[in-house]
Write an enzyme that holds these catalytic residues in place. Structure first.
Site, short mmCIF file in Angstrom:
data_model
loop_
_atom_site.label_atom_id
_atom_site.label_comp_id
_atom_site.label_asym_id
_atom_site.label_seq_id
_atom_site.Cartn_x
_atom_site.Cartn_y
_atom_site.Cartn_z
N THR A 133 -10.24 5.66 4.37
CA THR A 133 -9.05 5.88 3.53
C THR A 133 -9.67 6.02 2.22
OG1 THR A 133 -7.81 4.27 2.75
CG2 THR A 133 -9.44 3.21 4.19
N ASP A 134 -8.75 6.66 1.61
CA ASP A 134 -9.41 6.74 -0.05
C ASP A 134 -9.58 5.47 -0.65
OD1 ASP A 134 -6.64 5.24 0.11
OD2 ASP A 134 -5.98 6.59 -1.42
N GLU A 135 -9.21 4.29 0.26
CA GLU A 135 -9.45 2.25 -0.52
C GLU A 135 -10.58 1.85 -0.53
OE1 GLU A 135 -7.05 -0.36 0.47
OE2 GLU A 135 -5.13 0.88 0.97
N TYR A 159 -9.77 -5.64 4.16
CA TYR A 159 -9.85 -4.57 5.30
C TYR A 159 -10.60 -2.76 4.33
CZ TYR A 159 -7.37 0.58 6.03
OH TYR A 159 -7.55 1.64 6.01
N LYS A 163 -13.63 -0.62 6.27
CA LYS A 163 -13.67 0.85 5.88
C LYS A 163 -14.87 1.12 5.71
CE LYS A 163 -10.42 2.72 7.72
NZ LYS A 163 -10.52 3.65 8.88
N ASN A 188 -1.87 6.68 0.91
CA ASN A 188 -1.19 6.16 2.05
C ASN A 188 -0.37 7.26 2.81
OD1 ASN A 188 -1.96 4.39 -0.02
ND2 ASN A 188 -0.23 3.04 0.51
N TYR A 216 5.66 -6.51 -5.13
CA TYR A 216 4.42 -7.30 -5.41
C TYR A 216 4.19 -7.22 -7.05
CZ TYR A 216 2.56 -7.65 -0.31
OH TYR A 216 2.76 -8.13 0.79
N ARG A 290 0.03 -9.13 -4.94
CA ARG A 290 -1.60 -8.78 -3.56
C ARG A 290 -2.83 -9.76 -4.61
NH1 ARG A 290 -2.33 -3.55 -0.57
NH2 ARG A 290 -0.83 -4.71 0.62
N GLY A 292 -6.57 -9.13 -5.54
CA GLY A 292 -7.58 -7.89 -5.64
C GLY A 292 -6.24 -6.41 -5.65
P1 NAD Z 1 -1.87 1.40 12.95
O1 NAD Z 1 -2.29 -0.15 12.34
O2 NAD Z 1 -0.31 1.77 12.20
O3 NAD Z 1 -2.44 1.29 14.63
C1 NAD Z 1 -4.13 1.04 14.23
C2 NAD Z 1 -4.02 1.27 16.13
O4 NAD Z 1 -5.36 0.95 16.55
C3 NAD Z 1 -3.24 0.30 17.11
O5 NAD Z 1 -2.63 0.83 17.77
C4 NAD Z 1 -3.52 -0.40 17.80
O6 NAD Z 1 -3.74 -1.12 19.12
C5 NAD Z 1 -5.57 0.14 18.05
N1 NAD Z 1 -6.15 -0.71 17.82
C6 NAD Z 1 -6.61 -1.27 17.05
N2 NAD Z 1 -7.98 -2.27 17.14
C7 NAD Z 1 -7.89 -1.82 18.12
C8 NAD Z 1 -9.59 -2.37 19.06
N3 NAD Z 1 -10.43 -2.51 18.80
N4 NAD Z 1 -9.29 -0.68 20.48
C9 NAD Z 1 -8.84 0.34 20.23
N5 NAD Z 1 -8.03 -0.14 19.21
C10 NAD Z 1 -7.55 -0.52 18.62
O7 NAD Z 1 -3.11 2.34 11.72
P2 NAD Z 1 -2.48 3.78 11.32
O8 NAD Z 1 -1.33 3.31 10.01
O9 NAD Z 1 -1.81 4.41 12.46
O10 NAD Z 1 -4.25 3.90 10.71
C11 NAD Z 1 -4.88 4.54 11.70
C12 NAD Z 1 -6.12 4.65 10.87
O11 NAD Z 1 -6.52 5.80 9.33
C13 NAD Z 1 -6.91 3.61 10.77
O12 NAD Z 1 -7.67 4.04 10.70
C14 NAD Z 1 -6.74 3.23 9.39
O13 NAD Z 1 -7.67 2.37 8.52
C15 NAD Z 1 -6.75 4.57 8.91
N6 NAD Z 1 -5.48 5.26 8.04
C16 NAD Z 1 -4.45 4.78 7.78
C17 NAD Z 1 -3.45 4.89 6.54
C18 NAD Z 1 -2.17 4.13 6.21
O14 NAD Z 1 -1.87 4.75 5.34
N7 NAD Z 1 -1.42 3.96 7.48
C19 NAD Z 1 -3.83 5.78 5.42
C20 NAD Z 1 -5.25 6.09 4.85
C21 NAD Z 1 -6.22 5.49 6.33
O1 TDX Z 2 5.71 -5.90 0.21
C1 TDX Z 2 5.32 -5.35 -0.19
N1 TDX Z 2 4.82 -5.48 -1.54
C2 TDX Z 2 4.47 -4.29 -1.90
O2 TDX Z 2 4.53 -4.63 -3.51
C3 TDX Z 2 4.12 -4.56 0.49
C4 TDX Z 2 3.84 -4.82 2.39
C5 TDX Z 2 3.14 -4.16 -0.10
N2 TDX Z 2 3.18 -3.43 -1.36
C6 TDX Z 2 2.84 -2.58 -2.14
C7 TDX Z 2 0.99 -2.46 -1.54
C8 TDX Z 2 0.93 -1.41 -2.19
O3 TDX Z 2 0.34 -1.39 -3.20
O4 TDX Z 2 2.86 -1.42 -1.57
C9 TDX Z 2 1.85 -0.61 -1.95
C10 TDX Z 2 1.78 -0.23 -0.45
O5 TDX Z 2 1.65 -1.05 -0.11
P1 TDX Z 2 0.93 -1.18 1.91
O6 TDX Z 2 1.86 -0.37 2.62
O7 TDX Z 2 0.67 -2.64 2.25
O8 TDX Z 2 0.17 -0.06 1.72
P2 TDX Z 2 -1.43 0.41 0.97
O9 TDX Z 2 -1.81 -1.70 0.75
O10 TDX Z 2 -1.61 0.64 0.10
O11 TDX Z 2 -2.86 0.68 2.06
C11 TDX Z 2 -2.02 1.98 2.87
O12 TDX Z 2 -2.55 2.99 2.94
C12 TDX Z 2 -4.21 3.14 2.74
C13 TDX Z 2 -2.34 1.71 4.28
O13 TDX Z 2 -1.87 0.22 4.77
C14 TDX Z 2 -4.48 1.50 4.83
O14 TDX Z 2 -4.28 1.65 6.43
C15 TDX Z 2 -4.91 2.15 4.41
O15 TDX Z 2 -5.44 2.96 3.94
#
Ligand code: NAD
Ligand code: TDX
Length: 359
Positions: A133-135, A159, A163, A188, A216, A290, A292
């Protein structure tokens, strides 16, 4: 036929990757623990597919992973499995250490042992791609240049710290053992099948229920949005032609303030699902921030564009429209994932924020 072991393939991004890989003719073994975020419905289209195997299990289960590698002999392991929600990492950091750090380290060790025993040609062709992730780069101020692959890691949440730790293990396995790894650091994601704890699907679900839309702080924090299909296409390109040991930043060049994203969702819902009770934006509620909270993320994706010719195919406006449409057309999917554990989470995360109960 190429074969990929995809961990976390029942989640939001993993399921998109699995579906795309099957369309490309890649055989897929999905390993997923099915945590609250894992959803077999996401892979329902593959139920009768003989070239997709679903295994419920933990990436930290060394015996199981070793057995899958020996049985299916994949050309690539693509590691999506993770605890992925920042707010949950604030409530329960241990779960993030278990899966993201210990789980990834265990997966790497088992894959490395298996890979070292492969014949030379198969070992040379194998890849381990870690989805990050970019985070991990920390937070930007408005005037800062976007994150590059050379930006120092500076994670701020449990988180992103977990990562970052997993990324370091991946690099270390390349440096120490020569494991052919690749990393992607993405911004994201949005699109179909995202668990509704994340901003966009949470807002859609709450709006349709006429519940408060919790923003937030002041809603001025900025995220760089990328359609999930574009992210998965980028991963496929990196697997094909990425330079071993390299990280590739993946982003949408679509920076938006959170409150603008929420307003855009409301405007689309006003058009596609108008409510007699009034405009959805009336439900926007500014709530406690949130802890931090990273101010801004933005990705410089020049490397993947120049080296691998990848570019996002979706622009944010049309991608968001299509995403809202998907949630409106998939009410039963949304209802199923919003039952059970989800109710507990909404209570735990929002009650104390002063939204008057966002769930
Ligand atoms: P998600 O939470 O929707 O899915 C995660 C999946 O991993 C789920 O199906 C869960 O059951 C499985 N899982 C969790 N723990 C496990 C374990 N110990 N063993 C096997 N399976 C397990 O997450 P997502 O949004 O699909 O993210 C997928 C990946 O991409 C993550 O590594 C996340 O850090 C990364 N990522 C997400 C975003 C985003 O915006 N969602 C952005 C950049 C990177
Ligand atoms: O209820 C909310 N209100 C709000 O203002 C929630 C859930 C989020 N937010 C804000 C927090 C963030 O600035 O919106 C933005 C996006 O929040 P999330 O959807 O929780 O994503 P973020 O925290 O940015 O992280 C996401 O992008 C990077 C993914 O969840 C991560 O898995 C990924 O690595």
């Amino acid at each position: 036929m190429a074969c990929h072991l995809v961990t976390g393939g029942a989640g939001f991004i993993g399921s998109c990757y699995v579906l795309q890989a099957r369309r490309r003719g890649v055989r897929v073994i999905t390993l997923d623990k099915l945590t609250y975020a894992g959803n077999p419905d996401n892979l329902a289209a593959l139920r009768e597919d003989p070239d997709h195997v679903f295994v419920r299990g933990d990436i930290g289960n060394a015996e199981l992973v070793a057995c899958l590698l020996a049985t299916y002999r994949p050309d690539a392991v693509v590691n999506f499995a993770a605890e992925s929600h920042v707010d949950r990492s604030i409530v329960d950091p241990d779960a993030f250490v278990r899966t993201n750090v210990l789980g990834t380290a265990s997966l790497l060790r088992v894959v490395k042992d298996w890979w070292q025993a492969l014949p030379a040609a198969a070992a040379a062709d194998f890849r381990f791609l870690h989805v990050s992730t970019d985070e991990v780069y920390g937070a930007l101020q408005p005037e800062d240049p976007p994150f590059r692959e050379t930006t120092p890691y500076s994670p701020n949440s449990p988180y992103s710290a977990s990562k970052a730790a997993s990324d370091h293990f991946v690099r270390a396995f390349h440096e120490t053992y020569g494991l052919p790894v690749l990393l992607t650091n993405c911004s994201n994601n949005y699109g179909p099948r995202q668990f509704p704890e994340k901003l966009i699907p949470l807002v859609i679900g709450n709006a349709l229920d006429r519940k408060p839309l919790p923003v937030y702080g002041q809603g001025t924090n900025i995220r760089d949005w990328l359609h999930v299909e574009d992210h998965c296409a980028a991963i496929a390109r990196v697997l094909e032609d990425g330079r071993i040991g390299r990280a590739y930043n993946v982003g949408g060049r679509a920076e938006r303030a959170n409150v603008d994203v929420v307003r855009a969702v409301c405007a689309l819902l006003d058009e596609m699902a108008p409510s007699a009770a009034g405009p959805y934006a009336d439900l926007i509620t500014f709530v406690a921030d949130r802890p931090g909270h990273d101010f801004r993320y933005a990705i410089d994706c020049t490397r993947i564009e120049r080296e691998l010719g990848w570019k996002p195919a979706h622009d944010f406006a049309s991608g968001l429209r299509e995403t809202v449409r998907w949630y409106l057309d998939n009410g039963p999917w949304l209802e199923r994932v919003r039952s059970g554990e989800y109710r507990w989470w909404m209570e735990a995360n929002y009650r104390h924020r002063g939204a008057g109960g966002a769930a």
